[in-house]
Design an enzyme around this catalytic site. Structure first.
Site, short mmCIF file in Angstrom:
data_model
loop_
_atom_site.label_atom_id
_atom_site.label_comp_id
_atom_site.label_asym_id
_atom_site.label_seq_id
_atom_site.Cartn_x
_atom_site.Cartn_y
_atom_site.Cartn_z
N ARG A 170 0.87 -1.17 0.00
CA ARG A 170 0.00 0.00 0.00
C ARG A 170 0.91 1.23 0.00
O ARG A 170 2.02 1.18 0.53
CB ARG A 170 -0.90 0.03 1.23
CG ARG A 170 -1.81 -1.19 1.38
CD ARG A 170 -2.60 -1.11 2.68
NE ARG A 170 -3.51 -2.22 2.84
CZ ARG A 170 -3.20 -3.36 3.49
NH1 ARG A 170 -1.99 -3.50 4.03
NH2 ARG A 170 -4.08 -4.34 3.60
N LYS A 193 -2.00 -2.71 7.98
CA LYS A 193 -3.19 -2.33 8.73
C LYS A 193 -3.26 -3.10 10.04
O LYS A 193 -2.87 -4.27 10.11
CB LYS A 193 -4.45 -2.60 7.90
CG LYS A 193 -4.64 -1.64 6.73
CD LYS A 193 -5.97 -1.91 6.04
CE LYS A 193 -6.22 -0.91 4.92
NZ LYS A 193 -7.51 -1.16 4.24
N HIS A 261 -2.48 2.84 -6.01
CA HIS A 261 -3.03 1.60 -5.48
C HIS A 261 -3.27 0.57 -6.58
O HIS A 261 -3.27 -0.64 -6.30
CB HIS A 261 -4.34 1.87 -4.73
CG HIS A 261 -4.71 0.82 -3.75
ND1 HIS A 261 -3.98 0.58 -2.60
CD2 HIS A 261 -5.73 -0.09 -3.73
CE1 HIS A 261 -4.53 -0.42 -1.92
NE2 HIS A 261 -5.59 -0.84 -2.58
N ARG A 264 -0.59 -1.99 -6.76
CA ARG A 264 -0.77 -3.12 -5.82
C ARG A 264 -1.73 -4.13 -6.42
O ARG A 264 -1.51 -5.34 -6.33
CB ARG A 264 -1.28 -2.58 -4.49
CG ARG A 264 -1.67 -3.62 -3.45
CD ARG A 264 -1.98 -2.90 -2.14
NE ARG A 264 -2.83 -3.65 -1.24
CZ ARG A 264 -2.39 -4.48 -0.31
NH1 ARG A 264 -1.09 -4.71 -0.19
NH2 ARG A 264 -3.23 -5.09 0.50
N HIS A 287 -3.79 -9.29 3.60
CA HIS A 287 -5.25 -9.31 3.76
C HIS A 287 -5.63 -10.16 4.96
O HIS A 287 -5.15 -11.29 5.11
CB HIS A 287 -5.92 -9.88 2.50
CG HIS A 287 -5.92 -8.94 1.35
ND1 HIS A 287 -6.12 -9.34 0.04
CD2 HIS A 287 -5.75 -7.58 1.29
CE1 HIS A 287 -6.06 -8.29 -0.75
NE2 HIS A 287 -5.84 -7.22 -0.03
N TYR A 296 -9.48 -10.86 -6.83
CA TYR A 296 -8.55 -10.89 -7.96
C TYR A 296 -8.83 -12.06 -8.89
O TYR A 296 -8.45 -12.03 -10.06
CB TYR A 296 -7.11 -10.93 -7.46
CG TYR A 296 -6.72 -9.66 -6.72
CD1 TYR A 296 -6.49 -8.48 -7.42
CD2 TYR A 296 -6.64 -9.63 -5.33
CE1 TYR A 296 -6.17 -7.31 -6.75
CE2 TYR A 296 -6.31 -8.46 -4.66
CZ TYR A 296 -6.09 -7.31 -5.37
OH TYR A 296 -5.78 -6.15 -4.71
#
Length: 319
Positions: A170, A193, A261, A264, A287, A296
């Site tokens: 990110r 995150k 982004h 990514r 994730h 994806y």
């Protein structure tokens, strides 16, 4: 008791409900420090909800009425919004706004209604990622280095975008790296995150681009200084990288979805297209849920169908 016209809600409400709405709104402004736009959206959603309850129960609700609402009542409101043509994203936001109010009422000791949290909201279909093609990604990295005024800035931009594409970071993760954490080895430790760490492999192309940038950068600061810096030596702001990407996509004729982004997204999609394992890609991206990574597969399936339609003789339309 019919209640009085409320200038904020635009319809009648019982005095005790009017009172808590004033305090809730004040809390949102002062303690939550929400933007005026967000505050308007929250208040509007709550107003729509209370207006429905007023018609649903044939009277303006009191605090006791709100405390007694059932799951069926809340679902009836959501169904009402759906029948009016309100989309799932807007209905989900409206439910979040109402839940915000009820949770604040609960924490403040004014009202307790467990029903508001015992059911799922509308399913939101997240838009599919919009990756770049392999060719466009390669061209973008080459073009990003062409900075006529400050050659070192061009090397910085190429290093940053190569890192996003080559390691799937990110932009916030990349810009928070220090010089000590520069990806000059075989792996990179990334803090993502939720303060979760992950290890990602570093391609030689990434190392080469980052080393070239560090050698050219005029600001030789300590190991804890930001890796990516602006022209004045401070930490590079995301807005600068985003503006550079806007300039590049205009130059190259790329769509507006070509953002930092998107690099990514391209990392994940190109790995998947080359036979990458979905679980491994989930770990590389950081994730928390596999369902996020599975988006994806939709992109890859559509790309395969496009190739099939354009290349396979049986797929071509007959005149």
């Amino acid at each position: 008791m019919t209640g009085k016209q409320n200038p904020v809600l635009g319809f009648a409400a019982q005095p005790d409900v009017q009172d808590v709405l004033v305090h809730w709104r004040r809390w949102m402004e002062s303690e939550r420090n929400v933007s005026p736009h967000t505050l308007t959206a929250y208040v509007g959603d709550v107003a729509t909800f209370l207006e429905f309850i007023t018609g649903y129960q044939a009277k303006p609700p009191s605090m006791n009425d709100l405390a007694a609402l059932t799951v069926t009542d809340f679902r009836s409101w959501l169904s009402h919004l759906a029948m009016k043509g309100i989309g799932s994203n807007s209905r989900s936001r409206a439910l979040s706004s109402v839940r915000n109010l009820f949770r604040w009422l609960d924490r403040d000791g004014r009202l307790h209604n467990p029903a508001i949290n015992t059911f799922s909201g509308p399913r939101i279909k997240r838009p599919a990622p919009k990756p770049l093609t392999v060719l466009d990604a390669d061209r973008l990295l080459e073009e990003s280095e062409k900075e006529p005024d400050e050659p070192w800035v061009g090397k910085r931009d190429r290093a940053l975008f190569t890192l996003l594409y080559g390691c799937g970071l990110r932009i916030s993760e990349a810009l928070n790296l220090t010089r000590r954490e520069a990806p000059l080895g075989e792996t990179l430790r990334v803090t993502g995150k939720g303060n979760k760490e992950r290890i990602v492999p570093v391609l030689p192309a990434v190392t080469e681009a980052v080393r070239a940038y560090m050698d050219a950068c005029p600001y030789r600061q300590g190991p804890d200084a930001p890796l990516f810096v602006g022209v004045r030596g401070g930490q590079l702001a995301p807005a600068i990288a985003q503006r550079r990407m806007r300039d590049l996509r205009r130059l190259m004729g790329l769509p507006e979805t070509a953002t930092p982004h998107a690099l990514r997204h391209s990392f994940a999609t190109h790995l998947l297209a080359d036979g990458g394992d979905l679980r491994a890609i989930q770990d590389l991206l950081g994730h928390a849920s596999l369902s996020t990574t599975q988006r994806y597969t939709d992109v890859e399936s559509e790309q395969l169908m496009q190739v099939y339609r354009s290349a396979h003789p049986r797929a071509k339309k007959t005149p």
